[in-house]
Write a protein that holds these residues in place. Sequence first.
Motif, PDB file in Angstrom:
ATOM      1  N   ALA A 139       0.673  -1.422  -0.417  1.00 34.63           N
ATOM      2  CA  ALA A 139      -0.496  -0.184   0.165  1.00 34.63           C
ATOM      3  C   ALA A 139       1.043   0.925  -0.095  1.00 34.63           C
ATOM      4  O   ALA A 139       1.655   0.964   0.975  1.00 34.63           O
ATOM      5  N   ALA A 140       0.570   2.684  -0.986  1.00 33.15           N
ATOM      6  CA  ALA A 140       1.675   3.711  -0.601  1.00 33.15           C
ATOM      7  C   ALA A 140       0.560   4.908  -0.594  1.00 33.15           C
ATOM      8  O   ALA A 140      -0.625   4.796  -1.472  1.00 33.15           O
ATOM      9  N   VAL A 141       0.580   5.690   0.038  1.00 31.48           N
ATOM     10  CA  VAL A 141       0.293   7.030   0.058  1.00 31.48           C
ATOM     11  C   VAL A 141       1.206   8.202  -0.533  1.00 31.48           C
ATOM     12  O   VAL A 141       2.835   8.258  -0.261  1.00 31.48           O
ATOM     13  N   ARG A 142       1.348   9.433  -0.662  1.00 32.17           N
ATOM     14  CA  ARG A 142       2.098  10.671  -1.210  1.00 32.17           C
ATOM     15  C   ARG A 142       2.502  10.921   0.657  1.00 32.17           C
ATOM     16  O   ARG A 142       1.589  10.707   2.138  1.00 32.17           O
ATOM     17  N   SER A 143       3.999  11.402   0.580  1.00 34.37           N
ATOM     18  CA  SER A 143       3.988  11.411   2.572  1.00 34.37           C
ATOM     19  C   SER A 143       3.497  13.020   2.428  1.00 34.37           C
ATOM     20  O   SER A 143       3.516  12.828   4.006  1.00 34.37           O
ATOM     21  N   ASP A 144       3.497  13.719   1.506  1.00 34.96           N
ATOM     22  CA  ASP A 144       2.465  14.907   2.138  1.00 34.96           C
ATOM     23  C   ASP A 144       1.059  14.277   2.121  1.00 34.96           C
ATOM     24  O   ASP A 144      -0.418  15.770   2.458  1.00 34.96           O
ATOM     25  N   ILE A 145       0.522  13.513   2.936  1.00 38.42           N
ATOM     26  CA  ILE A 145      -0.958  12.919   2.713  1.00 38.42           C
ATOM     27  C   ILE A 145      -1.793  13.331   4.337  1.00 38.42           C
ATOM     28  O   ILE A 145      -0.460  14.116   5.151  1.00 38.42           O
ATOM     29  N   ASP A 146      -2.186  14.336   5.022  1.00 34.61           N
ATOM     30  CA  ASP A 146      -2.962  14.392   5.810  1.00 34.61           C
ATOM     31  C   ASP A 146      -2.634  13.498   7.065  1.00 34.61           C
ATOM     32  O   ASP A 146      -3.709  12.177   6.941  1.00 34.61           O
ATOM     33  N   ARG A 147      -2.478  13.048   7.549  1.00 29.00           N
ATOM     34  CA  ARG A 147      -2.713  12.272   8.598  1.00 29.00           C
ATOM     35  C   ARG A 147      -3.178  12.041   9.080  1.00 29.00           C
ATOM     36  O   ARG A 147      -4.218  10.858   9.788  1.00 29.00           O
ATOM     37  N   ASN A 148      -4.476  12.999   9.511  1.00 29.47           N
ATOM     38  CA  ASN A 148      -5.924  12.889   9.982  1.00 29.47           C
ATOM     39  C   ASN A 148      -7.016  11.965   8.833  1.00 29.47           C
ATOM     40  O   ASN A 148      -8.352  12.296   9.307  1.00 29.47           O
ATOM     41  N   SER A 149      -6.813  12.017   7.901  1.00 31.73           N
ATOM     42  CA  SER A 149      -7.440  11.536   6.505  1.00 31.73           C
ATOM     43  C   SER A 149      -7.839  10.477   6.919  1.00 31.73           C
ATOM     44  O   SER A 149      -6.698   9.763   6.936  1.00 31.73           O
ATOM     45  N   THR A 150      -9.137   9.975   6.003  1.00 28.07           N
ATOM     46  CA  THR A 150      -9.245   8.625   6.271  1.00 28.07           C
ATOM     47  C   THR A 150      -8.617   8.031   4.895  1.00 28.07           C
ATOM     48  O   THR A 150      -8.862   6.537   5.731  1.00 28.07           O
ATOM     49  N   ALA A 151      -7.984   8.477   4.227  1.00 27.12           N
ATOM     50  CA  ALA A 151      -7.443   7.331   3.577  1.00 27.12           C
ATOM     51  C   ALA A 151      -5.704   7.161   4.390  1.00 27.12           C
ATOM     52  O   ALA A 151      -5.028   5.959   4.547  1.00 27.12           O
ATOM     53  N   TYR A 152      -5.150   8.306   4.794  1.00 28.54           N
ATOM     54  CA  TYR A 152      -4.661   7.543   5.916  1.00 28.54           C
ATOM     55  C   TYR A 152      -4.759   6.956   6.754  1.00 28.54           C
ATOM     56  O   TYR A 152      -3.666   5.601   7.050  1.00 28.54           O
ATOM     57  N   LYS A 153      -5.948   6.787   7.837  1.00 31.18           N
ATOM     58  CA  LYS A 153      -5.855   6.210   8.401  1.00 31.18           C
ATOM     59  C   LYS A 153      -6.243   4.775   7.719  1.00 31.18           C
ATOM     60  O   LYS A 153      -5.928   3.492   8.384  1.00 31.18           O
ATOM     61  N   LEU A 154      -6.825   4.528   7.003  1.00 30.61           N
ATOM     62  CA  LEU A 154      -6.801   2.798   5.956  1.00 30.61           C
ATOM     63  C   LEU A 154      -5.747   2.577   5.571  1.00 30.61           C
ATOM     64  O   LEU A 154      -5.674   1.007   5.142  1.00 30.61           O
ATOM     65  N   PHE A 155      -4.893   3.606   5.165  1.00 32.73           N
ATOM     66  CA  PHE A 155      -3.401   2.513   5.130  1.00 32.73           C
ATOM     67  C   PHE A 155      -2.929   2.203   6.364  1.00 32.73           C
ATOM     68  O   PHE A 155      -2.936   0.954   6.142  1.00 32.73           O
ATOM     69  N   GLU A 156      -2.596   2.952   7.331  1.00 29.22           N
ATOM     70  CA  GLU A 156      -3.090   1.952   9.274  1.00 29.22           C
ATOM     71  C   GLU A 156      -3.119   0.966   9.013  1.00 29.22           C
ATOM     72  O   GLU A 156      -2.809   0.498   9.500  1.00 29.22           O
ATOM     73  N   PHE A 157      -4.113   0.865   9.330  1.00 28.98           N
ATOM     74  CA  PHE A 157      -5.501   0.063   9.242  1.00 28.98           C
ATOM     75  C   PHE A 157      -4.590  -1.070   8.738  1.00 28.98           C
ATOM     76  O   PHE A 157      -5.430  -2.458   8.977  1.00 28.98           O
ATOM     77  N   LEU A 158      -4.574  -1.494   7.488  1.00 29.05           N
ATOM     78  CA  LEU A 158      -3.754  -2.519   6.751  1.00 29.05           C
ATOM     79  C   LEU A 158      -3.176  -3.792   7.641  1.00 29.05           C
ATOM     80  O   LEU A 158      -3.327  -4.756   7.280  1.00 29.05           O
ATOM     81  N   THR A 159      -1.844  -2.664   8.469  1.00 27.89           N
ATOM     82  CA  THR A 159      -1.394  -3.671   8.992  1.00 27.89           C
ATOM     83  C   THR A 159      -2.049  -3.857  10.573  1.00 27.89           C
ATOM     84  O   THR A 159      -1.361  -4.307  11.358  1.00 27.89           O
ATOM     85  N   THR A 160      -3.010  -3.712  11.259  1.00 29.09           N
ATOM     86  CA  THR A 160      -3.523  -4.176  11.952  1.00 29.09           C
ATOM     87  C   THR A 160      -3.996  -5.565  12.009  1.00 29.09           C
ATOM     88  O   THR A 160      -3.947  -6.127  10.882  1.00 29.09           O
ATOM     89  N   ALA A 161      -4.230  -5.554  13.137  1.00 24.07           N
ATOM     90  CA  ALA A 161      -4.504  -7.644  13.290  1.00 24.07           C
ATOM     91  C   ALA A 161      -5.869  -7.648  12.094  1.00 24.07           C
ATOM     92  O   ALA A 161      -6.048  -8.425  11.767  1.00 24.07           O
ATOM     93  N   GLU A 162      -7.125  -6.100  12.644  1.00 21.73           N
ATOM     94  CA  GLU A 162      -8.254  -6.600  11.811  1.00 21.73           C
ATOM     95  C   GLU A 162      -8.056  -6.688  10.234  1.00 21.73           C
ATOM     96  O   GLU A 162      -8.547  -7.455   9.620  1.00 21.73           O
ATOM     97  N   GLY A 163      -6.681  -5.385   9.872  1.00 26.22           N
ATOM     98  CA  GLY A 163      -6.681  -5.296   8.964  1.00 26.22           C
ATOM     99  C   GLY A 163      -5.990  -6.932   7.808  1.00 26.22           C
ATOM    100  O   GLY A 163      -6.779  -6.568   6.470  1.00 26.22           O
TER     101      GLY A 163
END
Length: 378
Positions: A286-310
């Motif tokens: 999974a990849a995002v731009r480095s200037d992404i808003d850390r509060n955005s839903t895209a970044y939340k989903l990006f982080e979610f993918l490597t959690t146990a649920e993800g």
Amino acid sequence: MTFIKKSILFLSLISVVSCSAEETPSAPPISDITIDNFPIIDGSDSTDPLRTILMCKILGFNYKWERRPFTQEPGADIKMIVPEYTCSEDERIYLNTHCLKQSNTHMSFMNLIDDKVEMVIAARLISRDEKVYAEENGVTLIGKPIAKDALTFMVNPLNPVNNLSISQLQRIYTGEITNWKEVGGNDEEINPYVRNRNSGSQEKFETLVMDGLTIGDFPELQVGLTMMSPYYQLEEDKQGIGYSPFYYYSVIVDNGSTRAIGINGVEMTKENIISNTYPYTTEVYAAVRSDIDRNSTAYKLFEFLTTAEGQNIVNESGYVPLDKASSVRSIYGANDITLSTIYTDLQGISHKTRQKGIMIKTDVYRDGKKHSTKILAE
């Protein structure tokens, strides 16, 4: 130098934070992701089912697997995810046309660099050409593995060859071995097929398999530009050999039109991906731009993918989840592609003497070649 100092220096040099899947922070709050703010996700053809299942799980839709009804033979075409939408028709159209893009690997990364999409899920990292384009535009990307896969080599089902060594495979694709009898097959010419430049499979093939060797002049047009082209070609050519992601072969196609062969005596199976015994095991990113808003839903989903649920969703899609003993995070774009891996369990790793501790392995891909280093922290 102490272990702590070594670790701080090492991690600061590559701007990476690595942790095991079990140590990953708890899932970010994604209950606030709705149809209205669902991120725009693009990616490779092979990861389309995962992207669609992810959308279904986040938004609460059921889904089912179906063969595409585009051919007269029910079992001949590829399988796809069909969501069972409980939203309005306008919302369904919005999700399918605006949020879930269906570009190929190359175009999805170009779209991310151009800020046309918010996240990419693809079978590889950024390519050399995409890296140049990102540098020209002053863009860097953040990427991380979210699943395991493998590069599968396939032949026609009538081909008697079941296994090739790494050397034999390389020599076929450099043009040194030209007849199947040289590798235990019939007295017939070998027809190697390659993918188009910047395709996910071709990038994996060049860096993972050929490792700097010169590939023979095998025209791209023999295979074409779609993920299904190698399957159509090999179905008609009993002397051919080609390659594809294992997930695409075993989950999306899964119709017996081709047959996967083993490499170095190891069968191409999901179990051998899990155990890391198959030599061409790879990762899905999974990849995002480095200037992404850390509060955005895209970044939340990006982080979610490597959690146990993800990772449970990754497993449900048919991909192999990440190893519990290791995790990899990468930052790439303007600099060389750098991957770091921390092994918290050294069992199965050969040493002259028994060693305990944490091993940090770094792979730097520079000009298409991999340079590896390891640090053992006792």
